[in-house]
Enzyme design. Structure first.
Site, mmCIF file in Angstrom:
data_model
loop_
_atom_site.group_PDB
_atom_site.id
_atom_site.type_symbol
_atom_site.label_atom_id
_atom_site.label_comp_id
_atom_site.label_asym_id
_atom_site.label_seq_id
_atom_site.Cartn_x
_atom_site.Cartn_y
_atom_site.Cartn_z
ATOM 1 N N HIS A 202 47.800 42.904 42.132
ATOM 2 C CA HIS A 202 48.116 42.397 43.483
ATOM 3 C C HIS A 202 47.508 41.037 43.774
ATOM 4 O O HIS A 202 47.787 40.438 44.811
ATOM 5 C CB HIS A 202 47.746 43.426 44.560
ATOM 6 C CG HIS A 202 46.288 43.578 44.856
ATOM 7 N ND1 HIS A 202 45.715 43.056 45.976
ATOM 8 C CD2 HIS A 202 45.294 44.225 44.199
ATOM 9 C CE1 HIS A 202 44.420 43.377 45.999
ATOM 10 N NE2 HIS A 202 44.145 44.075 44.933
ATOM 11 N N CYS A 327 38.097 42.710 50.997
ATOM 12 C CA CYS A 327 38.538 43.722 50.033
ATOM 13 C C CYS A 327 38.188 45.145 50.436
ATOM 14 O O CYS A 327 38.592 46.085 49.788
ATOM 15 C CB CYS A 327 37.969 43.424 48.664
ATOM 16 S SG CYS A 327 38.697 41.933 47.981
HETATM 17 C C1 LIG Z 1 36.628 39.527 42.064
HETATM 18 C C2 LIG Z 1 37.236 40.853 42.389
HETATM 19 N N1 LIG Z 1 36.952 41.912 41.603
HETATM 20 C C3 LIG Z 1 37.489 43.114 41.842
HETATM 21 C C4 LIG Z 1 38.345 43.329 42.903
HETATM 22 C C5 LIG Z 1 38.919 44.694 43.108
HETATM 23 O O1 LIG Z 1 40.237 44.756 42.665
HETATM 24 P P1 LIG Z 1 41.237 45.895 43.200
HETATM 25 O O2 LIG Z 1 41.596 45.516 44.598
HETATM 26 O O3 LIG Z 1 42.416 45.857 42.274
HETATM 27 O O4 LIG Z 1 40.501 47.191 43.093
HETATM 28 C C6 LIG Z 1 38.635 42.251 43.774
HETATM 29 C C7 LIG Z 1 39.489 42.358 44.973
HETATM 30 O O5 LIG Z 1 39.855 43.263 45.527
HETATM 31 C C8 LIG Z 1 38.089 40.983 43.490
HETATM 32 O O6 LIG Z 1 38.351 39.924 44.248
#
Ligand SMILES: Cc1ncc(COP(=O)(O)O)c(C=O)c1O
Length: 374
Positions: A202, A327
């Site tokens: 995503h 996030c």
């Molecule tokens: C640097 C980083 N690592 C890990 C993640 C986690 O990824 P996910 O949303 O696919 O779990 C994010 C963002 O969500 C991110 O920006």
């Protein structure tokens, strides 16, 4: 009201071509990839073709790519499996990592199975490589270094190839969270020795809830999720076939259009940066503005009575940005990244992050709108 989406580090809109391949597979391919009949074999073939696309993009072998539910799972897996399966007893990381890394490290440290040490970060937010060398020169424990390629809040970039060489020379394993750079910067794993990498669809115009981990062939780890023999016995559970197909299409497009997209986005960031400096001398910037990721600009606004409402006022004016990292739950508890770099500052940080879908008119609109909000 037309909305302006300047929060492309939190997520990106689904590419219409990605949506098209996903809906076609949803409509036509309902087979279970583990079944040996025709429907199952068709579904399996789609997954293996997707794996090949990802492996080609990274110049690694298909057996080194495992699909996951996203970046969070891939990062958990790299860290926890290294301790459980590879005898790692020390992890060196940084205080600016994403929470899925930092919280995994807390869990590992609390279990007592491995010690966690943090590398020094300079004023700009870059990892101090001399400090990394110093840490690696001490102790004789089996060590994993876990550092992100681009910081999701301030955009600072790690010199990945250099860090890989430092780790290799010191005999340490290296895991890189490439969630913010996958599809944005080229990476040749045949030339660069990395043990683990995390990616998430995503962030590069693919679907949510699907990602992958690269596990170097030399690292034999056990399943992260126990169950069936899916993902070469590494992750039980019937595969997210639509997501995986969407991820592969998004990777394919990101690679094919990389240079063009990068030029567009870099221009937008430069324009925004220049306009803000010109119009609002009181504004400052967090992180390494010129050396960082071309999609992120972390802007620091002076303390003001309206400052707390900045994000809300932007939203009311049709502008989506972020107060730091977006996030998790959406509750603003302050950013650990900005807090680390500027511990006593009362300034307000807004992260603007761009995509190739944005335009210069949008940037100009946001610059003008900010006048009434500061
Ligand atoms: C640097 C980083 N690592 C890990 C993640 C986690 O990824 P996910 O949303 O696919 O779990 C994010 C963002 O969500 C991110 O920006």
């Amino acid at each position: 009201m037309k909305r302006i989406f300047f929060d492309n580090s939190a997520t990106t809109p689904l590419d219409p071509e990605v949506l098209a391949v996903m809906t076609e597979v949803m409509a036509k391919n309902f087979g279970n990839p583990s079944s040996i009949h025709a429907e199952g074999r068709q579904a399996r073939a789609l997954i293996e073709a997707a794996r090949k696309t990802v492996a080609n993009a990274l110049n690694c072998s298909i057996g080194e790519i495992f699909f996951t539910s996203g970046g969070t799972e891939a990062n958990n897996m790299a860290l926890k499996n290294s301790v459980r399966d590879l005898g790692v007893t020390r992890i060196i990381s940084s205080p600016l990592e994403h929470h899925c890394v930092l919280h995994s490290l807390q869990t590992i440290a609390a279990s007592g199975e491995a010690a966690v040490e943090m590398v020094r970060i300079n004023e700009l937010g870059n990892v101090c490589l001399d400090d990394l060398r110093r840490l690696l020169a001490t102790g004789d424990q089996k060590t994993l270094v876990s550092l992100m390629h681009a910081n999701n809040e301030i955009g600072n970039l790690l010199p990945l190839e250099e860090v890989a060489a430092i780790c290799e020379a010191a005999g340490a394993l290296f895991h890189c969270d490439t969630v913010q750079t996958m599809g944005y910067y080229p990476l040749d794993l045949a030339a660069t020795r990395v043990n683990f990498l995390a990616g998430s669809a995503h962030k590069f115009y693919g679907p949510k809830g699907v990602g992958f981990i690269y596990v170097n062939n030399d690292n034999i780890i056990k399943p992260y999720l126990d169950g069936g023999a899916q993902e070469r016995n590494m992750r039980g559970g019937t595969e997210n076939i639509y997501g995986i197909v969407g991820l592969a299409k998004a990777v394919e497009k990101a690679v094919a259009e990389r240079a063009e997209r990068a030029a567009t986005v870099q221009k937008l960031k430069n324009h925004f940066h220049a306009k803000l400096q010109e119009k609002y001398p009181q504004v400052a910037f967090n992180g390494d503005v010129t050396g960082g990721h071309y999609k992120v600009l972390s802007v620091s606004f002076p303390e003001s009575p309206k400052g707390d409402l900045l994000l809300m006022n932007l939203d009311l004016n049709g502008i989506s940005a972020s107060g730091g990292s977006a996030c998790s739950s959406g509750i603003d508890v302050g950013s650990h990244v900005i807090g680390h770099l500027h511990p006593d500052s009362k300034r307000h940080t807004i992260r603007f992050s761009f995509s190739h879908h944005n335009t210069e008119e949008e940037v100009n609109y946001v610059v003008d709108k900010l006048a009434g909000m500061l």
